[in-house]
Design a protein around this motif. Structure first.
Motif, PDB file in Angstrom:
ATOM      1  N   ASP B  73      29.127  33.954  55.941  1.00 58.83           N
ATOM      2  CA  ASP B  73      30.311  33.576  55.981  1.00 58.83           C
ATOM      3  C   ASP B  73      31.345  34.367  56.954  1.00 58.83           C
ATOM      4  O   ASP B  73      31.962  34.137  57.891  1.00 58.83           O
ATOM      5  N   LEU B  95      30.532  26.854  53.542  1.00 58.66           N
ATOM      6  CA  LEU B  95      31.803  26.543  54.100  1.00 58.66           C
ATOM      7  C   LEU B  95      32.245  25.133  54.280  1.00 58.66           C
ATOM      8  O   LEU B  95      31.039  24.561  55.160  1.00 58.66           O
ATOM      9  N   SER B 181      25.957  29.681  53.229  1.00 58.53           N
ATOM     10  CA  SER B 181      26.100  31.038  53.389  1.00 58.53           C
ATOM     11  C   SER B 181      25.246  31.901  52.311  1.00 58.53           C
ATOM     12  O   SER B 181      25.309  31.218  51.140  1.00 58.53           O
TER      13      SER B 181
END
Lengths: 214, 214
Positions: B73, B95, B181
């Motif tokens: 991320d 995300l 991520s």
């Protein structure tokens, strides 16, 4: 009902004490078990938001909070569109240039052009070195800026100093003060102009209370 | 002697466990009384820096650390000039776009143009909405992004989700996943190319160890 944005961290205790002195009790935020980010005072007169210091001006700029308490350092770095109303005098610190004590530098002006300067305050740092006509590379960091000179990544840092303990512990010395900072009362410009929720009365009460406690 | 930059926070424990499995013990960083940001392992083979997650790629980009462990991320948001070497598989999160569960929206595409989206990941959020051809206003926040929709400042947020507990507690639901991520091993490109301090050997050991533990 007015809403006040309060900053997590160093200014919170004094901010809550000030609001208590005008009859608004948000001390629930100081309870370490508290997880709420939004509370009303017990008399249901006002609401408070508990947010990161850098986010206080954002909530005020967008009008989600009518008032906010935040350090002048944040206002200088972010230049938000808010009304700056009162210097509340607490939360003193300064934004300073620091270098390794073992370095030959005793002033920012002695740094070479193209030196590297690590900082969380990239805009303030950039503006300061530009005002000195000294082109340096600003390295943006989020924390532990003192590691910049220690690891050799940067010749200098621009960082907040209050007692100077962190600098001393890391073998750094302060060479220049960019500006001094204290907590400020800020307001949403439109709410201030239209006196939403009798904002002016609250501001005058806070002004009087801050003079007494200063 | 090689230097590794390690991130404070959620990835630290697994990062230290991984390094221990190749013979580098930096568990001193896990001691809550530790105040040091720079330590050597007991065999004096390597050094480690303990820094904010967002600062890991900075130390690696400038070559103050040869290796770093950081979430994908952070790499997506900051696009640092570092070599991305290994997906270490731990530290999973994603995300995501989230909105109020009580809102009519069930997908980012249903938001009106000119909606406001609060995020700590301003570049990722901007790129995502641009890819949807949906012009929105990104409001940069530093923390507690969930307050954006709660206070009415923004219609949506773009934020990291792992268990989803924070969203649920705040009456929000996830509508879109921008990307997933995990932790990554990154290297300073020049050190990697020149094999400084036998970097390649360490990288192969870490690759093998991460396959075993995955």
């Amino acid at each position: 009902m007015i809403t006040v944005a309060l900053p997590k961290g160093a200014l919170l205790k004094d901010a809550i004490r000030l609001l208590q002195s005008v009859g608004l009790d948000f001390s629930a935020f100081l309870d370490s078990a508290n997880r709420q980010l939004q509370i009303s005072d017990p008399t249901n007169t006002a609401k408070a938001l508990l947010v990161r210091a850098q986010d206080v001006p954002v909530y005020v700029e967008y009008g989600q909070a009518h008032l906010g308490i935040v350090g002048y350092d944040v206002l200088r770095e972010k230049k938000p569109q808010v009304a700056q109303l009162i210097d509340l005098k607490f939360g003193y610190c300064r934004l300073s240039v620091a270098v390794k004590a073992s370095s030959p530098y005793r002033s920012a002006l002695e740094l070479s052009p193209n030196s590297r300067v690590a900082s969380k305050f990239v805009h303030c740092a950039h503006d300061y070195f530009q005002s000195l006509d000294l082109p340096v590379e600003i390295i943006p960091l989020y924390g532990s800026v003192e590691l910049g000179p220690i690891t050799g990544m940067s010749e200098a840092i621009v960082d907040l100093v209050s007692s100077g303990k962190t600098l001393r512990e890391n073998g750094l010395i302060e060479t220049d003060i960019l500006f001094e900072s204290t907590a400020r009362l800020i307001a949403h410009p439109l709410s201030y102009r239209t006196n939403t929720g009798n904002l002016h009365d609250w501001i005058e009460k806070l002004r009087a209370a801050s003079l007494v406690s200063a």
